[in-house]
Write an enzyme that holds these catalytic residues in place. Structure first.
Site, PDB file in Angstrom:
ATOM      1  N   HIS A 201       0.708  -1.264   0.133  1.00 61.63           N
ATOM      2  CA  HIS A 201       0.143   0.025  -0.005  1.00 61.63           C
ATOM      3  C   HIS A 201       0.830   1.277  -0.131  1.00 61.63           C
ATOM      4  O   HIS A 201       2.016   1.085   0.272  1.00 61.63           O
ATOM      5  CB  HIS A 201      -0.828   0.068   1.454  1.00 61.63           C
TER       6      HIS A 201
ATOM      7  N   TYR B  31      -2.320  -1.360   9.003  1.00 59.19           N
ATOM      8  CA  TYR B  31      -1.166  -2.083   8.331  1.00 59.19           C
ATOM      9  C   TYR B  31      -0.153  -2.710   9.447  1.00 59.19           C
ATOM     10  O   TYR B  31      -0.197  -2.352  10.560  1.00 59.19           O
ATOM     11  CB  TYR B  31      -0.323  -1.036   7.444  1.00 59.19           C
TER      12      TYR B  31
ATOM     13  N   HIS C 110      -2.248  -3.127  -3.749  1.00 55.44           N
ATOM     14  CA  HIS C 110      -3.861  -3.062  -3.290  1.00 55.44           C
ATOM     15  C   HIS C 110      -4.500  -3.030  -4.382  1.00 55.44           C
ATOM     16  O   HIS C 110      -5.656  -3.516  -4.435  1.00 55.44           O
ATOM     17  CB  HIS C 110      -3.702  -1.736  -2.501  1.00 55.44           C
TER      18      HIS C 110
ATOM     19  N   LYS D 268      -8.945   2.084  -6.270  1.00 58.38           N
ATOM     20  CA  LYS D 268      -7.858   3.097  -5.775  1.00 58.38           C
ATOM     21  C   LYS D 268      -6.599   2.753  -6.706  1.00 58.38           C
ATOM     22  O   LYS D 268      -6.441   1.839  -7.184  1.00 58.38           O
ATOM     23  CB  LYS D 268      -7.785   2.871  -4.239  1.00 58.38           C
TER      24      LYS D 268
ATOM     25  N   CYS E 100      -3.807   2.895  -5.166  1.00 54.95           N
ATOM     26  CA  CYS E 100      -2.816   2.291  -4.304  1.00 54.95           C
ATOM     27  C   CYS E 100      -2.103   1.160  -4.622  1.00 54.95           C
ATOM     28  O   CYS E 100      -2.919   0.100  -5.132  1.00 54.95           O
ATOM     29  CB  CYS E 100      -3.724   1.990  -2.970  1.00 54.95           C
TER      30      CYS E 100
HETATM   31 ZN   LIG Z   1      -3.861   0.721  -0.152  1.00 54.91          ZN
END
Ligand SMILES: [Zn+2]
Length: 160
Positions: free
Chosen positions: A18, A47, A123, A143, A145
């Site tokens: 991420h 995380y 991600h 996203k 990410c």
């Molecule tokens: Zn992420």
């Protein structure tokens, strides 16, 4: 399952990379992210690892516990967050430092030695494959990410 209780993970099949979606000049780390995530009502940081701008590796949530970092896959994954990932306008940008990539490489190698069967992904690669062609393409990303192509990077930097 609520994010307010930390439960032990039963299996580990994914290592998910991420980014914190912060600007390159924001020198934050696990402490700041923990505060953000607690403001969302979570028990602690989502995380398991955080890699700061200078490459320092920080521990987040207990590695043995279920994290809170990727919808639908938390029960089977370890989450690693690189600090950075957006430009001054908040748009996705691969602005990570060489030191961060070096730390990531070392961490992935170490995790792989303990969880040999794991797949390493970004991600965004876990977004639903909406058109069912077995490829998660940019138009399907929920996203951006972590703002870089983890698969392409791994080809050049295979974990030892
Ligand atoms: Zn992420």
């Amino acid at each position: 399952m609520t994010n307010n209780t930390l439960t032990k993970r039963k299996r580990t099949s994914l290592l998910v990379v991420h980014c914190s979606a912060t600007r390159r000049d924001q020198d934050i780390g696990a402490l700041q992210i923990t505060q953000w995530h607690q403001q969302r009502g979570w028990a602690t940081i989502g995380y398991h690892y955080v890699i700061r701008r200078n490459g320092t590796l920080e521990t987040g949530r207990d590695e043995a516990c279920v994290g809170a970092h990727v919808a639908g896959h938390n029960a089977e994954s370890i989450g690693i967050c690189l600090v950075g990932g957006v430009d001054m306008l908040g748009k996705p940008e691969n602005n990570f430092t060489a030191a961060q990539f070096e730390t990531l490489h070392g961490l992935l190698g170490e995790l792989r030695s303990r969880y040999p069967a794991t797949r390493i992904v970004g991600h965004r690669d876990l977004s639903p494959d909406r058109n069912g062609d077995n490829h998660v393409t940019p138009n399907e990303w929920l996203k951006a990410c972590p703002s870089f192509d983890v698969g392409a990077w791994l080809m050049l930097n295979p974990p030892r």
